[in-house]
Design an enzyme around this catalytic site. Sequence first.
Site, PDB file in Angstrom:
ATOM      1  N   ASN A 108      35.517  39.971  39.683  1.00  0.00           N
ATOM      2  CA  ASN A 108      35.322  38.516  39.709  1.00  0.00           C
ATOM      3  C   ASN A 108      36.126  37.918  40.850  1.00  0.00           C
ATOM      4  O   ASN A 108      36.791  38.629  41.594  1.00  0.00           O
ATOM      5  CB  ASN A 108      35.717  37.914  38.353  1.00  0.00           C
ATOM      6  N   PHE A 168      44.850  31.569  29.103  1.00  0.00           N
ATOM      7  CA  PHE A 168      44.087  30.677  29.962  1.00  0.00           C
ATOM      8  C   PHE A 168      42.668  30.572  29.418  1.00  0.00           C
ATOM      9  O   PHE A 168      42.206  31.450  28.693  1.00  0.00           O
ATOM     10  CB  PHE A 168      44.035  31.213  31.404  1.00  0.00           C
ATOM     11  N   LYS A 205      27.924  58.931  43.425  1.00  0.00           N
ATOM     12  CA  LYS A 205      27.325  57.674  43.916  1.00  0.00           C
ATOM     13  C   LYS A 205      25.868  57.570  43.452  1.00  0.00           C
ATOM     14  O   LYS A 205      25.102  58.512  43.627  1.00  0.00           O
ATOM     15  CB  LYS A 205      27.403  57.652  45.443  1.00  0.00           C
TER      16      LYS A 205
HETATM   17  O1  PMT Z   1      43.463  34.058  40.508  1.00  0.00           O
HETATM   18  P1  PMT Z   1      43.070  32.696  41.045  1.00  0.00           P
HETATM   19  O2  PMT Z   1      42.047  32.771  42.142  1.00  0.00           O
HETATM   20  O3  PMT Z   1      44.274  31.871  41.386  1.00  0.00           O
HETATM   21  O4  PMT Z   1      42.300  31.920  39.861  1.00  0.00           O
HETATM   22  C1  PMT Z   1      43.005  31.565  38.722  1.00  0.00           C
HETATM   23  C2  PMT Z   1      42.164  31.802  37.454  1.00  0.00           C
HETATM   24  C3  PMT Z   1      40.932  30.906  37.479  1.00  0.00           C
HETATM   25  C4  PMT Z   1      41.728  33.284  37.357  1.00  0.00           C
HETATM   26  C5  PMT Z   1      43.102  31.444  36.227  1.00  0.00           C
HETATM   27  O5  PMT Z   1      43.522  30.116  36.364  1.00  0.00           O
HETATM   28  C6  PMT Z   1      42.361  31.642  34.922  1.00  0.00           C
HETATM   29  O6  PMT Z   1      41.656  30.788  34.431  1.00  0.00           O
HETATM   30  N1  PMT Z   1      42.539  32.859  34.300  1.00  0.00           N
HETATM   31  C7  PMT Z   1      41.847  33.286  33.106  1.00  0.00           C
HETATM   32  C8  PMT Z   1      40.478  33.759  33.476  1.00  0.00           C
HETATM   33  C9  PMT Z   1      39.701  34.243  32.271  1.00  0.00           C
HETATM   34  O7  PMT Z   1      39.439  35.412  32.162  1.00  0.00           O
HETATM   35  O8  PMT Z   1      39.439  33.315  31.368  1.00  0.00           O
HETATM   36  P2  PMT Z   1      38.621  33.551  29.998  1.00  0.00           P
HETATM   37  O9  PMT Z   1      38.361  32.186  29.488  1.00  0.00           O
HETATM   38  O10 PMT Z   1      37.447  34.437  30.271  1.00  0.00           O
HETATM   39  O11 PMT Z   1      39.645  34.337  29.109  1.00  0.00           O
HETATM   40  C10 PMT Z   1      40.513  33.683  28.186  1.00  0.00           C
HETATM   41  C11 PMT Z   1      41.824  34.397  28.074  1.00  0.00           C
HETATM   42  O12 PMT Z   1      41.620  35.698  27.530  1.00  0.00           O
HETATM   43  C12 PMT Z   1      42.566  34.589  29.381  1.00  0.00           C
HETATM   44  O13 PMT Z   1      43.935  34.349  29.154  1.00  0.00           O
HETATM   45  C13 PMT Z   1      42.310  36.053  29.707  1.00  0.00           C
HETATM   46  O14 PMT Z   1      43.411  36.616  30.448  1.00  0.00           O
HETATM   47  C14 PMT Z   1      42.212  36.682  28.343  1.00  0.00           C
HETATM   48  N2  PMT Z   1      41.353  37.878  28.292  1.00  0.00           N
HETATM   49  C15 PMT Z   1      40.019  37.811  28.560  1.00  0.00           C
HETATM   50  C16 PMT Z   1      39.230  38.942  28.476  1.00  0.00           C
HETATM   51  C17 PMT Z   1      39.834  40.164  28.106  1.00  0.00           C
HETATM   52  N3  PMT Z   1      39.132  41.278  28.038  1.00  0.00           N
HETATM   53  N4  PMT Z   1      41.152  40.211  27.840  1.00  0.00           N
HETATM   54  C18 PMT Z   1      41.924  39.098  27.918  1.00  0.00           C
HETATM   55  O15 PMT Z   1      43.124  39.149  27.673  1.00  0.00           O
END
Ligand code: PMT
Length: 398
Positions: free
Chosen positions: A204, A317, A283
């Site tokens: 991503n 986040f 591949k």
């Molecule tokens: O890296 P940058 O370019 O500065 O951008 C910052 C950002 C947009 C990546 C950051 O601010 C952000 O939003 N990070 C979380 C991205 C994300 O995966 O969001 P989500 O809504 O899909 O996930 C929610 C939470 O679950 C997040 O804390 C994520 O770390 C966590 N997660 C998600 C999937 C997974 N398999 N395991 C997790 O722990």
Amino acid sequence: MRIILGVTGGIAAYKAADLARSLVREGHEVQPVLTRSAEEFVSAVTFASLTGKKVLTNLFEPSAAIEHIDVAQGNDLLLVAPATANILAEFAHGLAGGFLSTLYLAFRGPVILAPAMNTNMWEHDATRANLETLRRRGHVIVEPGVGMLACGTFGAGRLAENEAILDAVRRVVNPVVRDLEGEIVLITAGPTQETIDPVRYISNRSSGKMGYALAEAAVERGAKVILVSGPVALDAPRGVEMVRVRTAAEMRTAVFAKLEPATVVIKCAAVADYRPAAPADRKIKKKGAAVTLELAPVGDILAELGQTHGNRLLVGFAAETDNLLEYARRKLEEKNCDMIVANRVGGEGSAFESDTNEVFLVMKGGEVIEVPRASKRAIADRILGQIVRLSQGVAVTR
Ligand code: PMT
């Protein structure tokens, strides 16, 4: 504050004019110093008009005999933006060939350098070594961004956005309180890469900037920081324990291996939700027809952390294109977090990749704190401010 603004010769020199204007607007007295090569890119008249000061350029003007000493002694901060590879080398090695490099040697206050150059120059061992020397001297380096450069290449080396440079100045003006002393903060940052075959992966747009800003800010506030990072083009922030990973599975292993002593966990990484169900060990060859890639769900690290929450603070986040607050509240509940940092992604103003962000801090008690657009470093400080209050058990409002 009395600030010397050094401008060196690069295509980004024109951005320094706007920087000078913003510094003046923030109440600083700005003394512009242009190198000879900067004058090839920008006019001294512009800087004189914006700052109301005579622009200093030449070491050998009759009146300039000891001007570099006077200027060095009469100012509080030296900021160089853009800083070329050449000025970094001159500063690192103490060469005093021009007005700015001579002034640097005579200056005793804090120094902020915002480099800008071609990616190969930025990555060259010589530049790396010079930066290391300058960092060891305690100078602040405002990391350049990644993007399309004037030379036509794509990569690191673009002058940081002015807001990030202004932020570095603000931190010198208002020194950070070490209010995270004694805390062990585990932060995840960047994307993950999920293997399709030996040359391809799903990933991503996360650049790591938000997570690295949090790590840098937490170190400055006195925390011990462990940064678990997916693949990004950023240097490790000073003073953090780095753990580099590639896949979501590796990130999970690293997080749980480092979890035990952590008092705060901040899950800023953009972790994959799905991975290729059966990665190929060779591949995959191109065929004429469409292909289907079967994806398997990836375990949610944050949700798993929420189940064994314990006494530590857990901050997640939420990156959403729509229904930001609704989904953020749901994540807060479902993943048993103390705070969710909700940011918008996709389209203009997306949190991904940019140097700035705007967020809502959705707190466990129901409060929602809006943090308007600012540099990721400033946003990081707002997030950490709330973490400090949470850790002190203070009612969390604005
Ligand atoms: O890296 P940058 O370019 O500065 O951008 C910052 C950002 C947009 C990546 C950051 O601010 C952000 O939003 N990070 C979380 C991205 C994300 O995966 O969001 P989500 O809504 O899909 O996930 C929610 C939470 O679950 C997040 O804390 C994520 O770390 C966590 N997660 C998600 C999937 C997974 N398999 N395991 C997790 O722990």
